[in-house]
Design an enzyme around this catalytic site. Sequence first.
Site, PDB file in Angstrom:
ATOM      1  N   ASP A  65      40.877  39.143  39.740  1.00 36.40           N
ATOM      2  CA  ASP A  65      39.727  38.330  40.187  1.00 36.40           C
ATOM      3  C   ASP A  65      39.518  37.155  39.223  1.00 36.40           C
ATOM      4  OD1 ASP A  65      37.642  40.487  42.006  1.00 36.40           O
ATOM      5  OD2 ASP A  65      39.340  41.245  40.879  1.00 36.40           O
ATOM      6  N   GLU A  78      32.363  33.442  42.525  1.00 37.28           N
ATOM      7  CA  GLU A  78      31.735  34.751  42.296  1.00 37.28           C
ATOM      8  C   GLU A  78      31.737  35.139  40.816  1.00 37.28           C
ATOM      9  OE1 GLU A  78      33.467  38.148  44.292  1.00 37.28           O
ATOM     10  OE2 GLU A  78      32.057  39.507  43.307  1.00 37.28           O
ATOM     11  N   ASP A  90      35.522  32.966  46.556  1.00 33.97           N
ATOM     12  CA  ASP A  90      35.606  34.396  46.247  1.00 33.97           C
ATOM     13  C   ASP A  90      37.066  34.658  45.913  1.00 33.97           C
ATOM     14  OD1 ASP A  90      35.491  37.116  46.076  1.00 33.97           O
ATOM     15  OD2 ASP A  90      34.174  37.356  47.821  1.00 33.97           O
ATOM     16  N   ILE A 124      38.758  37.211  44.808  1.00 37.71           N
ATOM     17  CA  ILE A 124      39.233  38.382  45.567  1.00 37.71           C
ATOM     18  C   ILE A 124      38.022  38.919  46.303  1.00 37.71           C
ATOM     19  CG2 ILE A 124      40.105  40.744  45.517  1.00 37.71           C
ATOM     20  CD1 ILE A 124      41.857  40.105  43.253  1.00 37.71           C
ATOM     21  N   ASP A 125      38.030  38.829  47.590  1.00 36.58           N
ATOM     22  CA  ASP A 125      36.972  39.431  48.392  1.00 36.58           C
ATOM     23  C   ASP A 125      37.496  40.787  48.844  1.00 36.58           C
ATOM     24  OD1 ASP A 125      34.618  39.717  49.842  1.00 36.58           O
ATOM     25  OD2 ASP A 125      35.568  38.915  51.658  1.00 36.58           O
ATOM     26  N   THR A 184      37.354  43.583  46.525  1.00 40.48           N
ATOM     27  CA  THR A 184      38.081  44.067  45.334  1.00 40.48           C
ATOM     28  C   THR A 184      38.416  45.551  45.467  1.00 40.48           C
ATOM     29  OG1 THR A 184      36.928  42.407  44.026  1.00 40.48           O
ATOM     30  CG2 THR A 184      38.010  44.156  42.801  1.00 40.48           C
ATOM     31  N   ASP A 218      30.953  35.260  50.469  1.00 35.27           N
ATOM     32  CA  ASP A 218      31.420  36.374  51.299  1.00 35.27           C
ATOM     33  C   ASP A 218      31.423  36.037  52.788  1.00 35.27           C
ATOM     34  OD1 ASP A 218      32.090  38.339  49.416  1.00 35.27           O
ATOM     35  OD2 ASP A 218      29.995  38.942  49.171  1.00 35.27           O
TER      36      ASP A 218
HETATM   37  N1  LIG Z   1      25.141  46.548  48.807  1.00 32.01           N
HETATM   38  C1  LIG Z   1      25.939  45.661  49.372  1.00 32.01           C
HETATM   39  N2  LIG Z   1      25.774  45.346  50.670  1.00 32.01           N
HETATM   40  C2  LIG Z   1      26.573  44.472  51.269  1.00 32.01           C
HETATM   41  N3  LIG Z   1      27.598  43.855  50.644  1.00 32.01           N
HETATM   42  C3  LIG Z   1      27.813  44.118  49.352  1.00 32.01           C
HETATM   43  C4  LIG Z   1      27.007  45.026  48.660  1.00 32.01           C
HETATM   44  N4  LIG Z   1      27.462  45.093  47.389  1.00 32.01           N
HETATM   45  C5  LIG Z   1      28.500  44.244  47.307  1.00 32.01           C
HETATM   46  N5  LIG Z   1      28.709  43.649  48.488  1.00 32.01           N
HETATM   47  C6  LIG Z   1      29.698  42.635  48.815  1.00 32.01           C
HETATM   48  O1  LIG Z   1      30.596  43.109  49.784  1.00 32.01           O
HETATM   49  C7  LIG Z   1      31.828  42.453  49.582  1.00 32.01           C
HETATM   50  C8  LIG Z   1      32.888  43.212  50.257  1.00 32.01           C
HETATM   51  O2  LIG Z   1      32.455  43.323  51.587  1.00 32.01           O
HETATM   52  P1  LIG Z   1      33.259  44.101  52.607  1.00 32.01           P
HETATM   53  O3  LIG Z   1      32.683  43.935  53.959  1.00 32.01           O
HETATM   54  O4  LIG Z   1      34.682  43.746  52.412  1.00 32.01           O
HETATM   55  O5  LIG Z   1      33.003  45.549  52.132  1.00 32.01           O
HETATM   56  S1  LIG Z   1      34.015  46.654  52.156  1.00 32.01           S
HETATM   57  O6  LIG Z   1      34.969  46.408  51.081  1.00 32.01           O
HETATM   58  O7  LIG Z   1      34.614  46.776  53.468  1.00 32.01           O
HETATM   59  O8  LIG Z   1      33.172  47.722  51.874  1.00 32.01           O
HETATM   60  C9  LIG Z   1      31.943  42.415  48.108  1.00 32.01           C
HETATM   61  O9  LIG Z   1      32.760  41.326  47.803  1.00 32.01           O
HETATM   62  P2  LIG Z   1      33.718  41.382  46.524  1.00 32.01           P
HETATM   63  O10 LIG Z   1      32.852  41.671  45.330  1.00 32.01           O
HETATM   64  O11 LIG Z   1      34.250  40.002  46.522  1.00 32.01           O
HETATM   65  O12 LIG Z   1      34.728  42.440  46.783  1.00 32.01           O
HETATM   66  C10 LIG Z   1      30.511  42.207  47.633  1.00 32.01           C
HETATM   67  O13 LIG Z   1      30.213  40.867  47.410  1.00 32.01           O
HETATM   68 MG   LIG Z   2      33.353  39.145  48.232  1.00 35.30          MG
HETATM   69 MG   LIG Z   3      35.131  38.979  45.049  1.00 33.86          MG
HETATM   70 MG   LIG Z   4      32.976  41.316  43.534  1.00 29.73          MG
END
Ligand SMILES: Nc1ncnc2c1ncn2[C@@H]1O[C@H](COP(=O)(O)OS(=O)(=O)O)[C@@H](OP(=O)(O)O)[C@H]1O
Ligand SMILES: [Mg+2]
Ligand SMILES: [Mg+2]
Ligand SMILES: [Mg+2]
Length: 357
Positions: free
Chosen positions: A48, A71, A141, A143-144, A146, A292
Amino acid sequence: MSGTLAAEQQVAIAAVRRACQLTTAVFNNLVKGETLVKGDKSPVTVADFSAQAVINTILTHAFPEDPIIGEEDAADLRSNTSLRDRVVQLANEVLEAEPQADVGEQAAWGLGRTWSADELLAAIDKGNYEGGRSGRMWALDPIDGTKGFLRGGQYAVCLALLVNARVELGVIGCPNLPIDPASPDGARGALFVAVRGQGTHQLPLPPAPSPAPVRLQMRELRIAQLRFLESVEKAHAALDTNTRIAQTLGVGRYPMRMDSQAKYAALARGDGDGGVYLRLPTGVGYREKIWDHAPGSLLVEEAGGLVTDSRGQPLDFGLGRTLGENYGVIAAGKGVHRKVIEAIQQVGRSMGMTGRL
Ligand SMILES: Nc1ncnc2c1ncn2[C@@H]1O[C@H](COP(=O)(O)OS(=O)(=O)O)[C@@H](OP(=O)(O)O)[C@H]1O
Ligand SMILES: [Mg+2]
Ligand SMILES: [Mg+2]
Ligand SMILES: [Mg+2]
């Protein structure tokens, strides 16, 4: 590449491709101690940080005036020298590499040279912009998803250009997404590019001169054919509410669960007949981040779909780093979107969630 934002497209595609090259290499060699847990309990890895360093370095040199909302920040790297050294090494491996045919004036983009630790940490911290309603800004982002990245599932490198709070360009790299949805076990690695008014296109991910991009057009599905696209993490998805909405609508098919904005790409492409991206607030006060949703939402809109919150209101990218009060995100084809919103509102009323949805 022609039309408006041609230079921005070329730079954004080159930057996302290089970041994907980096994340793919890191996944194959990730060792213990290269992942941290952030204040919000979410994971962040050397990939990331170094992907943000690479993309911000390229953007800063191509468009020095543009602020970036990224991010990650470099605070953890300043206090952890082994992590910092690894990030510097990984970012430089990509930035130093021989320029490829996709790059025009590489020297002007910070490519083809080695950067110091201080320069790369400053590049990561260039992502600290607060956002707002006016002017140009990039949302990144690195890495979206992660967690998806760590489990070898879906993740995406996501970059958007906003102008006066409107997403004008979205570029998403999905290293683990099958190139052809009809061959889910076939070759992986897809790049998606959306430009407002110019459609959404899929390209191959590797940084090479590309064959013609494929234009994506969402299929208009009937309610009975729909399938929800939902998050993998239970903490991100109000799964009970989603089930009730499916029942109310008469959607009988099991949802497709996928990490990251690969969901938006899959929706724009019609993967698995997924017809509705459904992300409702989980009720824990979480505010959605603009990185996101900015590029993913444009991918869907330019493929012919609609993206709103659960009340049918447009997403507001002008409020800063977040989308503000969380009313969720709903993306679907134009023909069914309104019916999905009505079903959400009906379920919200029946569950006593008035005002939350
Ligand atoms: N509590 C809560 N509710 C909603 N979303 C949150 C929450 N916490 C984190 N995040 C954010 O969700 C990003 C990943 O979303 P996804 O839809 O890919 O989620 S998942 O990985 O399928 O669970 C993730 O992005 P990355 O941190 O870039 O991976 C977060 O930004
Ligand atoms: Mg993300
Ligand atoms: Mg990310
Ligand atoms: Mg993240």
